[in-house]
Design a protein around this motif. Sequence first.
Motif, PDB file in Angstrom:
ATOM      1  N   GLU A  51       0.829  -0.830   0.008  1.00  0.00           N
ATOM      2  CA  GLU A  51      -0.124  -0.077   0.258  1.00  0.00           C
ATOM      3  C   GLU A  51       0.756   0.797   0.567  1.00  0.00           C
ATOM      4  O   GLU A  51       1.819   1.034   1.092  1.00  0.00           O
ATOM      5  CB  GLU A  51      -0.768  -0.164   1.333  1.00  0.00           C
ATOM      6  CG  GLU A  51      -1.926   1.345   1.017  1.00  0.00           C
ATOM      7  CD  GLU A  51      -3.102   0.566  -0.203  1.00  0.00           C
ATOM      8  OE1 GLU A  51      -3.493   1.692  -0.546  1.00  0.00           O
ATOM      9  OE2 GLU A  51      -2.861  -0.138  -0.129  1.00  0.00           O
ATOM     10  N   LYS A  53       1.749   5.083   0.572  1.00  0.00           N
ATOM     11  CA  LYS A  53       0.898   6.693   1.203  1.00  0.00           C
ATOM     12  C   LYS A  53       2.007   7.517   0.360  1.00  0.00           C
ATOM     13  O   LYS A  53       2.948   7.558   1.144  1.00  0.00           O
ATOM     14  CB  LYS A  53       0.650   6.022   2.488  1.00  0.00           C
ATOM     15  CG  LYS A  53      -0.517   5.116   2.355  1.00  0.00           C
ATOM     16  CD  LYS A  53      -1.657   5.238   1.857  1.00  0.00           C
ATOM     17  CE  LYS A  53      -2.287   4.219   1.946  1.00  0.00           C
ATOM     18  NZ  LYS A  53      -4.261   4.838   1.127  1.00  0.00           N
ATOM     19  N   GLU A  55       1.074  10.841   1.638  1.00  0.00           N
ATOM     20  CA  GLU A  55      -0.425  11.652   2.281  1.00  0.00           C
ATOM     21  C   GLU A  55       0.132  12.767   3.078  1.00  0.00           C
ATOM     22  O   GLU A  55       1.428  12.532   4.307  1.00  0.00           O
ATOM     23  CB  GLU A  55      -0.926  11.285   3.022  1.00  0.00           C
ATOM     24  CG  GLU A  55      -1.680  10.481   2.122  1.00  0.00           C
ATOM     25  CD  GLU A  55      -2.870   9.478   2.624  1.00  0.00           C
ATOM     26  OE1 GLU A  55      -3.920   9.300   2.143  1.00  0.00           O
ATOM     27  OE2 GLU A  55      -2.686   9.061   3.856  1.00  0.00           O
ATOM     28  N   THR A  57      -0.850  14.450   6.200  1.00  0.00           N
ATOM     29  CA  THR A  57      -1.578  13.124   7.532  1.00  0.00           C
ATOM     30  C   THR A  57      -1.272  11.845   7.170  1.00  0.00           C
ATOM     31  O   THR A  57      -1.548  11.392   7.147  1.00  0.00           O
ATOM     32  CB  THR A  57      -3.315  13.787   7.469  1.00  0.00           C
ATOM     33  OG1 THR A  57      -3.093  14.803   8.225  1.00  0.00           O
ATOM     34  CG2 THR A  57      -2.980  12.799   9.268  1.00  0.00           C
ATOM     35  N   THR A  59      -1.660   8.112   8.814  1.00  0.00           N
ATOM     36  CA  THR A  59      -2.530   7.363   9.923  1.00  0.00           C
ATOM     37  C   THR A  59      -1.933   6.054  10.020  1.00  0.00           C
ATOM     38  O   THR A  59      -2.732   4.904   9.275  1.00  0.00           O
ATOM     39  CB  THR A  59      -3.522   7.547   8.959  1.00  0.00           C
ATOM     40  OG1 THR A  59      -4.567   6.955   8.237  1.00  0.00           O
ATOM     41  CG2 THR A  59      -4.179   8.951   9.496  1.00  0.00           C
ATOM     42  N   ALA A  61      -2.202   3.552  11.111  1.00  0.00           N
ATOM     43  CA  ALA A  61      -2.777   2.625  11.986  1.00  0.00           C
ATOM     44  C   ALA A  61      -3.963   1.769   9.874  1.00  0.00           C
ATOM     45  O   ALA A  61      -4.223   1.031  10.302  1.00  0.00           O
ATOM     46  CB  ALA A  61      -4.369   2.675  12.949  1.00  0.00           C
ATOM     47  N   ASP A  62      -4.697   2.717   9.936  1.00  0.00           N
ATOM     48  CA  ASP A  62      -4.853   2.696   8.590  1.00  0.00           C
ATOM     49  C   ASP A  62      -4.704   2.063   7.386  1.00  0.00           C
ATOM     50  O   ASP A  62      -5.270   1.109   6.833  1.00  0.00           O
ATOM     51  CB  ASP A  62      -5.736   3.762   8.098  1.00  0.00           C
ATOM     52  CG  ASP A  62      -7.001   4.999   9.628  1.00  0.00           C
ATOM     53  OD1 ASP A  62      -7.747   3.989  10.213  1.00  0.00           O
ATOM     54  OD2 ASP A  62      -6.845   5.719   9.025  1.00  0.00           O
ATOM     55  N   TYR A  63      -3.090   2.451   8.147  1.00  0.00           N
ATOM     56  CA  TYR A  63      -2.401   1.933   6.773  1.00  0.00           C
ATOM     57  C   TYR A  63      -2.160   0.459   6.520  1.00  0.00           C
ATOM     58  O   TYR A  63      -2.527  -0.647   5.863  1.00  0.00           O
ATOM     59  CB  TYR A  63      -1.423   2.706   6.387  1.00  0.00           C
ATOM     60  CG  TYR A  63      -0.907   3.952   5.959  1.00  0.00           C
ATOM     61  CD1 TYR A  63      -2.396   5.147   5.740  1.00  0.00           C
ATOM     62  CD2 TYR A  63      -0.039   4.991   6.375  1.00  0.00           C
ATOM     63  CE1 TYR A  63      -2.125   6.130   4.930  1.00  0.00           C
ATOM     64  CE2 TYR A  63      -0.120   6.052   6.472  1.00  0.00           C
ATOM     65  CZ  TYR A  63      -1.433   6.804   5.471  1.00  0.00           C
ATOM     66  OH  TYR A  63      -1.163   7.942   5.555  1.00  0.00           O
ATOM     67  N   VAL A  65      -4.484  -2.805   8.696  1.00  0.00           N
ATOM     68  CA  VAL A  65      -5.799  -2.022   8.350  1.00  0.00           C
ATOM     69  C   VAL A  65      -6.023  -2.297   6.920  1.00  0.00           C
ATOM     70  O   VAL A  65      -5.444  -3.561   6.195  1.00  0.00           O
ATOM     71  CB  VAL A  65      -6.622  -1.773   9.255  1.00  0.00           C
ATOM     72  CG1 VAL A  65      -7.919  -2.275   8.386  1.00  0.00           C
ATOM     73  CG2 VAL A  65      -6.314  -1.566  10.874  1.00  0.00           C
ATOM     74  N   GLN A  66      -5.597  -1.612   6.202  1.00  0.00           N
ATOM     75  CA  GLN A  66      -5.340  -1.468   5.032  1.00  0.00           C
ATOM     76  C   GLN A  66      -5.007  -2.508   3.717  1.00  0.00           C
ATOM     77  O   GLN A  66      -4.748  -3.273   3.264  1.00  0.00           O
ATOM     78  CB  GLN A  66      -5.708  -0.648   3.528  1.00  0.00           C
ATOM     79  CG  GLN A  66      -5.547  -0.267   2.486  1.00  0.00           C
ATOM     80  CD  GLN A  66      -5.910   1.162   1.564  1.00  0.00           C
ATOM     81  OE1 GLN A  66      -5.620   2.264   3.027  1.00  0.00           O
ATOM     82  NE2 GLN A  66      -6.689   0.376   0.281  1.00  0.00           N
ATOM     83  N   ARG A  69      -5.628  -6.852   4.487  1.00  0.00           N
ATOM     84  CA  ARG A  69      -6.851  -7.023   3.955  1.00  0.00           C
ATOM     85  C   ARG A  69      -5.935  -7.467   2.365  1.00  0.00           C
ATOM     86  O   ARG A  69      -6.678  -8.134   1.723  1.00  0.00           O
ATOM     87  CB  ARG A  69      -8.076  -5.835   4.351  1.00  0.00           C
ATOM     88  CG  ARG A  69      -8.876  -6.000   3.531  1.00  0.00           C
ATOM     89  CD  ARG A  69     -10.253  -4.975   3.414  1.00  0.00           C
ATOM     90  NE  ARG A  69      -9.532  -4.112   3.437  1.00  0.00           N
ATOM     91  CZ  ARG A  69      -9.497  -2.643   3.348  1.00  0.00           C
ATOM     92  NH1 ARG A  69     -10.015  -2.968   4.812  1.00  0.00           N
ATOM     93  NH2 ARG A  69      -9.110  -1.349   3.463  1.00  0.00           N
ATOM     94  N   ASP A  98       2.440  -4.218  11.021  1.00  0.00           N
ATOM     95  CA  ASP A  98       2.507  -4.391  12.430  1.00  0.00           C
ATOM     96  C   ASP A  98       3.593  -5.162  12.664  1.00  0.00           C
ATOM     97  O   ASP A  98       3.643  -5.811  12.195  1.00  0.00           O
ATOM     98  CB  ASP A  98       1.285  -4.744  12.982  1.00  0.00           C
ATOM     99  CG  ASP A  98       0.519  -6.359  11.460  1.00  0.00           C
ATOM    100  OD1 ASP A  98       1.228  -6.872  12.207  1.00  0.00           O
ATOM    101  OD2 ASP A  98      -0.268  -6.268  11.510  1.00  0.00           O
TER     102      ASP A  98
END
Length: 136
Positions: A51, A53, A55, A57, A59, A61-63, A65-66, A69, A98
């Motif tokens: 994934e 990124k 950005e 900002t 984040t 935790a969101d990265y 999880v994505q 998944r 993680d």
Amino acid sequence: MGNASKAKGTAWESALVSYFREHHNPEARRNVQMGAKDIGDIAGYYLHAVEAKAEKTITLADYIVQANREAVHAGEPFGCAVVKRRMKGAADAYVVRDLATDVRLMNRLRDMEAALKDASFDRWFDIDEGHREVAA
């Protein structure tokens, strides 16, 4: 997402693909987006769904999880986010996963190295010697 954000994301993905092609896998490529069954932004980072990124900002935790998944959707054992560092290029990006994923990765690496060492110590030694670098 505005056109500027989309262009920034596309440029970051392209920079990562170029880096992977030069330093890791010449077959690395950007993935076509799959909607609900997305498989990550980049294919060709060994055993990972990536994934990407870039950005303002961050984040984490969101990265994660994505990425996790999307690893399932891609059939890869590991997911990670490659996060752009401000004012830096691909080589200076952060690879984020993680701890549970990282431990699974390290366990696999340990077990595969042990298997190679058992099967062919000389081959293992040559590979190990070639990869021994001190972090700068």
